[in-house]
Each structure stands twice: as structure tokens, then as C-alpha cells.
Design an enzyme around this catalytic site. Structure first.
Site: not given
Length: 282
Positions: A148-150
Site C-alpha cells: 500500500a505504501y509503495c
């Protein structure tokens, strides 16, 4: 160096604070967004008369636009805007609820877009300015447990690259800041971690989560040096579209981009089979 007016979101801690301190040390005026009155006072003490705090939630688009307009009136024309506010969400793809993914994008992507969109008309009218956003080395490479972050940072990278090509004609520069691991609290208390629910990922992911927690507070990256680097690129005629910060980021991003290049070369022949015999080339 010409004195500049900066706006940086998320200056209470971490890299945002380091960017602000570096800009203040260089003699610039900095408006920084924070989340509480206590944070406003603490920030303004860094540079009385040149450090101005504003309480702001970057996910509130109307508030972002209003704050930027107010700063332009009360502090002065903005020369540099850094969309820094964001956070990390750690968890395997399967174990991360979609509600948390949406929140990740709301802050990391749409919050940054709101900030840059609010500043852009003012800079376009003046035909100058420098727009920046903090993506991450995770915007150019990906690791297990950070989908999700990437994903949010990859999205921001694409937005910034297109934006840079749109506004170059107006004398506006756009830079994606891509830090590696810096000695901030990003991987500690500032990291949101999803609950573990699927045992099948234990062997892969448990050591990754443990190593990240153990490294927190002892990362190689020096935030003060990152701040100096960001201030430096605002003083050059042709600032970079991409600013990778940290030797770990250089190593990991280079490896990731090499792997993509190798895939493209290995499957080039198959890629070419999908064309019509004739047609328009972009």
C-alpha cells in the site's frame, strides 16, 4: 542565495522538520503545517519572525486551498512548496484492509496533490516556482510488506513526472524527493502496522518487520544532510526531477530499475508481436 518563502507540510517531526530547519538556517522564511497549537508554538520558536506554523489536515482540500491563499496574502509569494506530509503503512497485501489502503492514498497521494494544486495557480501567474513532494525510494522500488505504501508513492511519482512536463513552460520546476532510510521515527511510532492474520506469510514477513523495528533510530541517513540537499537544489538553474537521498536508496533503486530493464529486454520480441502491421506511433 536569494531569500525565499517556503511552505512545507508536516514539519512537526522527521524529514519535514529537517527540511524546515535547513531552509531557516539558509535565511529563508518557512510556513510549516502542523496538527496542534503546541506544535505551532514549537515550530515558530525555531526561527522567530521567519517560521510560521499553520494547523492543517492535508486531506481537507478546501482547508489546504484556504491556507495557501492566506499564506500568499499574509507571508508573501511562495517560491518553494514541499508536500511532505505522509505516513507509512506496513502489512502484506492480503492482510491489509482496503479501508487502510484508501486512507494511505488519501494522505500520501491526494494530500500531496491538494497541496501542489493549491500553490500552482500562484506560481503559474508569476511564471516561477519550485514544487516538490516527498515520495520515497519506495516510489521507485518495492519490498514485501509495503504494497500500500509503495503503491501510493509509485502513484505520486507518476503524477509528479507528468506535472513537471506540464509546467516547465511556465518556469516552474518539479522535483520528486526519494529518501531512503533516515534516522527519523518513520519506522517506529509513526508507522501504522496491520494485524497479522495469515500464518503462511510468517517465514517471509516476520523477519522483515522485526528488522525494520530494530533498525528504527539507527538508520544510516542523516536528516540534517537531507535538508541541506533539498535546500541546495532550489538554488540551481536546473534542479533535478528526481532527487534520491541516501546510499541505501541509490543501491536499491538502481537494482530495481536494472531488473525492470532486464525484463523489458528479455521479452522485447513478444512485446512487438502485439502491434498492428501499420498504425500511429506515440
Amino acid at each position: 542565495m536569494q531569500r525565499q518563502n517556503w511552505l512545507i507540510t508536516g514539519v512537526s517531526t522527521g524529514l519535514g522538520r529537517a527540511f524546515a530547519q535547513a531552509a531557516l538556517s539558509a535565511g529563508h522564511t518557512v510556513v510549516g503545517s502542523v496538527r496542534s497549537e503546541n506544535d505551532v508554538r514549537a515550530f515558530e520558536e525555531l526561527g522567530p519572525g521567519r517560521a510560521y506554523g499553520r494547523i492543517l489536515d492535508v486531506t481537507d482540500g478546501d482547508a489546504v486551498s484556504g491556507t495557501v491563499a492566506e499564506v500568499e496574502r499574509s507571508v508573501g509569494p511562495l517560491d518553494v512548496v514541499v508536500a511532505n506530509a505522509g505516513y507509512g503503512l506496513e502489512g502484506t497485501f492480503e492482510e491489509t484492509p482496503l479501508s487502510e489502503v484508501r486512507r494511505q492514498f488519501e494522505v500520501n497521494v491526494f494530500g500531496a496533490m491538494a497541496t501542489l494544486q493549491a500553490a500552482l495557480p500562484h506560481m503559474r501567474a508569476r511564471r516561477r516556482g519550485h514544487l516538490m513532494a516527498v515520495t520515497s525510494m519506495g516510489g521507485l522500488m518495492a519490498v514485501p510488506g509495503m504494497s500500500a505504501y509503495c503503491g501510493s508513492k509509485f502513484a505520486l511519482e507518476g503524477i509528479l513526472e507528468a506535472l513537471g512536463k506540464e509546467v516547465a513552460q511556465f518556469g516552474i520546476h518539479v522535483t520528486a524527493i526519494e529518501p531512503g532510510s533516515f534516522r527519523t521515527d518513520w519506522a517506529g511510532r509513526s508507522m501504522t502496522r496491520t494485524a497479522r492474520t495469515v500464518d503462511d506469510y510468517d517465514e517471509l514477513f516476520a523477519p522483515i518487520r522485526e528488522a525494520r523495528q530494530k533498525a528504527s533510530g539507527n538508520q544510516l541517513g542523516n536528516p540534517a544532510r537531507a535538508g541541506e540537499a533539498v535546500v541546495h537544489i532550489t538554488s540551481v538553474d536546473q534542479p533535478p526531477a528526481h532527487l534520491v537521498l541516501g546510499s541505501d536508496a541509490l543501491r536499491l533503486v538502481t537494482a530495481a530499475r536494472t531488473a525492470v530493464d532486464e525484463d523489458i529486454r528479455a521479452w522485447e520480441a513478444l512485446s512487438r508481436t502485439t502491434d498492428f502491421t501499420e498504425g500511429a506511433q506515440l
